[in-house]
Design a protein around this motif. Structure first.
Motif, PDB file in Angstrom:
ATOM      1  N   ARG A 256       0.919  -1.060  -0.167  1.00  0.00           N
ATOM      2  CA  ARG A 256       0.082   0.174   0.032  1.00  0.00           C
ATOM      3  C   ARG A 256       0.845   1.101   0.223  1.00  0.00           C
ATOM      4  O   ARG A 256       1.884   1.117   0.507  1.00  0.00           O
ATOM      5  CB  ARG A 256      -0.996   0.103   1.350  1.00  0.00           C
ATOM      6  N   TYR A 257       0.484   2.100  -0.698  1.00  0.00           N
ATOM      7  CA  TYR A 257       1.295   3.434  -0.684  1.00  0.00           C
ATOM      8  C   TYR A 257       0.289   4.843  -0.852  1.00  0.00           C
ATOM      9  O   TYR A 257      -0.788   4.638  -1.119  1.00  0.00           O
ATOM     10  CB  TYR A 257       2.102   3.343  -2.056  1.00  0.00           C
ATOM     11  N   VAL A 258       0.994   5.737  -0.498  1.00  0.00           N
ATOM     12  CA  VAL A 258       0.322   7.095  -0.497  1.00  0.00           C
ATOM     13  C   VAL A 258       1.355   7.977  -1.107  1.00  0.00           C
ATOM     14  O   VAL A 258       2.486   8.094  -0.787  1.00  0.00           O
ATOM     15  CB  VAL A 258      -0.151   7.460   0.673  1.00  0.00           C
ATOM     16  N   ILE A 259       1.099   8.830  -2.316  1.00  0.00           N
ATOM     17  CA  ILE A 259       1.981   9.756  -3.057  1.00  0.00           C
ATOM     18  C   ILE A 259       1.423  11.226  -2.882  1.00  0.00           C
ATOM     19  O   ILE A 259       0.287  11.285  -3.020  1.00  0.00           O
ATOM     20  CB  ILE A 259       2.229   9.069  -4.401  1.00  0.00           C
ATOM     21  N   THR A 260       2.229  12.024  -2.541  1.00  0.00           N
ATOM     22  CA  THR A 260       1.852  13.488  -2.533  1.00  0.00           C
ATOM     23  C   THR A 260       2.817  14.277  -3.116  1.00  0.00           C
ATOM     24  O   THR A 260       4.115  13.873  -2.922  1.00  0.00           O
ATOM     25  CB  THR A 260       1.323  14.053  -1.304  1.00  0.00           C
ATOM     26  N   ASP A 261       2.750  15.424  -3.617  1.00  0.00           N
ATOM     27  CA  ASP A 261       3.707  16.286  -4.016  1.00  0.00           C
ATOM     28  C   ASP A 261       3.915  17.567  -3.218  1.00  0.00           C
ATOM     29  O   ASP A 261       3.151  17.833  -2.299  1.00  0.00           O
ATOM     30  CB  ASP A 261       3.652  16.761  -5.643  1.00  0.00           C
ATOM     31  N   PHE A 262       4.835  18.503  -3.518  1.00  0.00           N
ATOM     32  CA  PHE A 262       5.151  19.763  -2.711  1.00  0.00           C
ATOM     33  C   PHE A 262       3.823  20.444  -2.353  1.00  0.00           C
ATOM     34  O   PHE A 262       3.437  20.944  -1.435  1.00  0.00           O
ATOM     35  CB  PHE A 262       5.981  20.560  -3.396  1.00  0.00           C
ATOM     36  N   GLU A 263       3.071  20.755  -3.427  1.00  0.00           N
ATOM     37  CA  GLU A 263       1.633  21.513  -3.496  1.00  0.00           C
ATOM     38  C   GLU A 263       0.759  20.778  -2.655  1.00  0.00           C
ATOM     39  O   GLU A 263      -0.119  21.435  -1.732  1.00  0.00           O
ATOM     40  CB  GLU A 263       1.332  21.713  -4.832  1.00  0.00           C
ATOM     41  N   GLY A 264       0.643  19.418  -2.744  1.00  0.00           N
ATOM     42  CA  GLY A 264      -0.207  18.580  -1.872  1.00  0.00           C
ATOM     43  C   GLY A 264       0.165  18.728  -0.200  1.00  0.00           C
ATOM     44  O   GLY A 264      -0.634  18.866   0.412  1.00  0.00           O
ATOM     45  N   PHE A 265       1.373  18.725   0.030  1.00  0.00           N
ATOM     46  CA  PHE A 265       1.978  18.899   1.169  1.00  0.00           C
ATOM     47  C   PHE A 265       1.609  20.294   1.877  1.00  0.00           C
ATOM     48  O   PHE A 265       1.020  20.198   3.006  1.00  0.00           O
ATOM     49  CB  PHE A 265       3.479  18.692   1.236  1.00  0.00           C
ATOM     50  N   LYS A 266       1.526  21.411   1.195  1.00  0.00           N
ATOM     51  CA  LYS A 266       1.345  22.723   1.601  1.00  0.00           C
ATOM     52  C   LYS A 266      -0.137  22.786   1.695  1.00  0.00           C
ATOM     53  O   LYS A 266      -0.599  23.493   2.757  1.00  0.00           O
ATOM     54  CB  LYS A 266       1.938  23.652   0.453  1.00  0.00           C
ATOM     55  N   ALA A 267      -1.173  22.114   0.836  1.00  0.00           N
ATOM     56  CA  ALA A 267      -2.369  22.321   1.102  1.00  0.00           C
ATOM     57  C   ALA A 267      -2.941  21.551   2.089  1.00  0.00           C
ATOM     58  O   ALA A 267      -3.953  22.326   2.929  1.00  0.00           O
ATOM     59  CB  ALA A 267      -3.059  21.571  -0.164  1.00  0.00           C
ATOM     60  N   LEU A 268      -2.264  20.388   2.448  1.00  0.00           N
ATOM     61  CA  LEU A 268      -2.669  19.880   3.681  1.00  0.00           C
ATOM     62  C   LEU A 268      -2.366  20.604   5.093  1.00  0.00           C
ATOM     63  O   LEU A 268      -3.391  21.067   6.033  1.00  0.00           O
ATOM     64  CB  LEU A 268      -1.853  18.608   3.845  1.00  0.00           C
ATOM     65  N   ILE A 269      -1.185  21.157   5.274  1.00  0.00           N
ATOM     66  CA  ILE A 269      -0.998  22.151   6.339  1.00  0.00           C
ATOM     67  C   ILE A 269      -2.068  23.196   6.420  1.00  0.00           C
ATOM     68  O   ILE A 269      -2.299  23.511   7.575  1.00  0.00           O
ATOM     69  CB  ILE A 269       0.594  22.377   6.123  1.00  0.00           C
ATOM     70  N   ASP A 270      -2.203  23.814   5.217  1.00  0.00           N
ATOM     71  CA  ASP A 270      -2.678  25.139   5.426  1.00  0.00           C
ATOM     72  C   ASP A 270      -4.220  24.706   5.758  1.00  0.00           C
ATOM     73  O   ASP A 270      -4.902  25.563   6.190  1.00  0.00           O
ATOM     74  CB  ASP A 270      -2.779  25.796   4.037  1.00  0.00           C
ATOM     75  N   SER A 271      -4.772  23.394   5.189  1.00  0.00           N
ATOM     76  CA  SER A 271      -6.236  23.102   5.472  1.00  0.00           C
ATOM     77  C   SER A 271      -6.502  22.891   6.710  1.00  0.00           C
ATOM     78  O   SER A 271      -7.727  23.114   7.281  1.00  0.00           O
ATOM     79  CB  SER A 271      -6.652  22.188   4.466  1.00  0.00           C
ATOM     80  N   VAL A 272      -5.365  22.474   7.688  1.00  0.00           N
ATOM     81  CA  VAL A 272      -5.825  22.077   9.164  1.00  0.00           C
ATOM     82  C   VAL A 272      -5.348  23.457   9.849  1.00  0.00           C
ATOM     83  O   VAL A 272      -5.388  23.299  10.984  1.00  0.00           O
ATOM     84  CB  VAL A 272      -4.837  20.978   9.424  1.00  0.00           C
ATOM     85  N   GLY A 273      -4.846  24.503   9.158  1.00  0.00           N
ATOM     86  CA  GLY A 273      -4.668  25.751  10.095  1.00  0.00           C
ATOM     87  C   GLY A 273      -3.356  25.833  10.558  1.00  0.00           C
ATOM     88  O   GLY A 273      -3.062  26.805  11.525  1.00  0.00           O
TER      89      GLY A 273
END
Length: 331
Positions: free
Chosen positions: A145-162
């Motif tokens: 099992r894997y999960v992939i994200t890129d730079f923009e996804g990482f930034k979006a996650l952090i911003d979305s949780v405040g």
């Protein structure tokens, strides 16, 4: 009496509607990220496919998930990016603990069917499937099992949780000559709330005396902080909007039912004291210049280390087990 019955009915309707909304949001997210959002083509020129059929997780056995952060800057014609960071999270649903293994990207290993190379080249040679096979062969743990994200996804996650509160251990500065300074790093020492951009700077910084060793330690530290943040009530309320924000930047082969089980388990995981380790640990590799500067691991030693790290008996005897690489790595 009728008023109370009506009020109860209203409350039940609201709860049902809310549950339905949250359920639909999660279902849509789980379905969409099984599409090839990040890796859209394979090395042989074929198109990437949806999540492969893998045995459904029973929710009782340990599950191992390969997390890959990729850098798609400068990638042309749907080319495959190298994984900028690789982590293996091993979850024990019985003890509700997880172990996080950061894999140094210069680790020189055998890539099945492609000879030996840096481990982060596996995704380029054969996409996520080959990356999982390579990591499984290296660690001795079954990884499907894997999960992939890129730079923009990482930034979006952090911003979305405040944002996430973190203690930045020192001043960090680096000028990135590419992308007109968009990815420059400029952080000040101290406890602070990091937004997505600042958090990305924190995990990308590698201009220490020990380079990638301390960089992977920072990645583990931030990921643990994000996991803790995701369990907070205010964050859970924002879940539908969070899922919507990160969907375009995430790709996985984890099926919807397994994702629901993992999400439920995630709310009960102990995020205060996870096992956090570097692979290969200090003393279990030697440096070589056979293909640039690489780290050649003693695979048998590494696999023994991993098995000892994940054993419940070991954790019960010493709940503050530390990665030996931390104590021996110069600061």
């Amino acid at each position: 009496m009728r008023i109370w019955k009506r009020m109860l009915l209203i409350v039940l309707v609201v709860v049902a509607a809310t549950a339905g909304y949250y359920g639909y949001s999660f279902y849509q997210f789980a379905r969409d990220i099984q599409e090839p959002n990040v890796i859209t083509s394979l090395p042989d020129g074929g198109a990437a496919t949806k999540a492969a059929e893998i045995p459904q997780w029973d929710g009782k056995d340990r599950v191992n998930i390969l997390l890959m952060g990729v850098d798609r800057r400068g990638i042309k014609n749907n080319g495959l990016p190298r994984s900028d960071s690789m982590m293996l999270v091993s979850i024990d649903p019985v003890s509700k603990r997880y172990d996080l293994f950061s894999i140094l990207r210069d680790t020189y290993v055998d890539i099945p069917g492609n000879g030996s190379s840096r481990i982060n080249a596996a995704i380029v040679d054969g996409g996520p499937d080959l990356a999982m096979k390579t990591v499984s062969q290296f660690t001795g743990l079954p990884v499907d099992r894997y999960v992939i994200t890129d730079f923009e996804g990482f930034k979006a996650l952090i911003d979305s949780v405040g944002g996430v509160e973190l203690d930045v251990e020192k001043n960090m500065y680096y000028h990135d000559p590419t992308d007109k300074g968009v990815y420059d790093i400029n952080l000040k020492k101290g406890v602070q709330q990091l937004d997505g951009n600042k958090a990305l700077q924190y995990v990308r910084f590698r201009h220490d005396a020990t380079s990638d060793y301390t960089r992977t330690e920072r990645q583990r530290k931030l990921l643990a902080a994000v996991a803790d943040q995701m369990k907070k009530g205010t964050t859970l309320i924002q879940l539908p909007s969070i899922l919507k924000e990160v969907t375009p930047y995430v790709q996985t082969n984890i099926g919807t039912m397994d994702m629901m089980k993992l999400s439920s388990l995630g709310l009960n995981l102990n995020t205060q004291n996870p096992g956090k380790y570097q692979l290969p640990p200090m003393g279990m590799f030697h440096e070589s210049h056979r293909a640039g500067s690489v780290l050649v691991p003693d695979v048998d030693q590494v696999q023994t280390f991993i098995q000892e790290a994940i054993q419940p008996a070991t954790k019960q005897a010493n709940t503050t087990v530390e990665d030996p690489s931390k104590s021996s790595t110069p600061q």
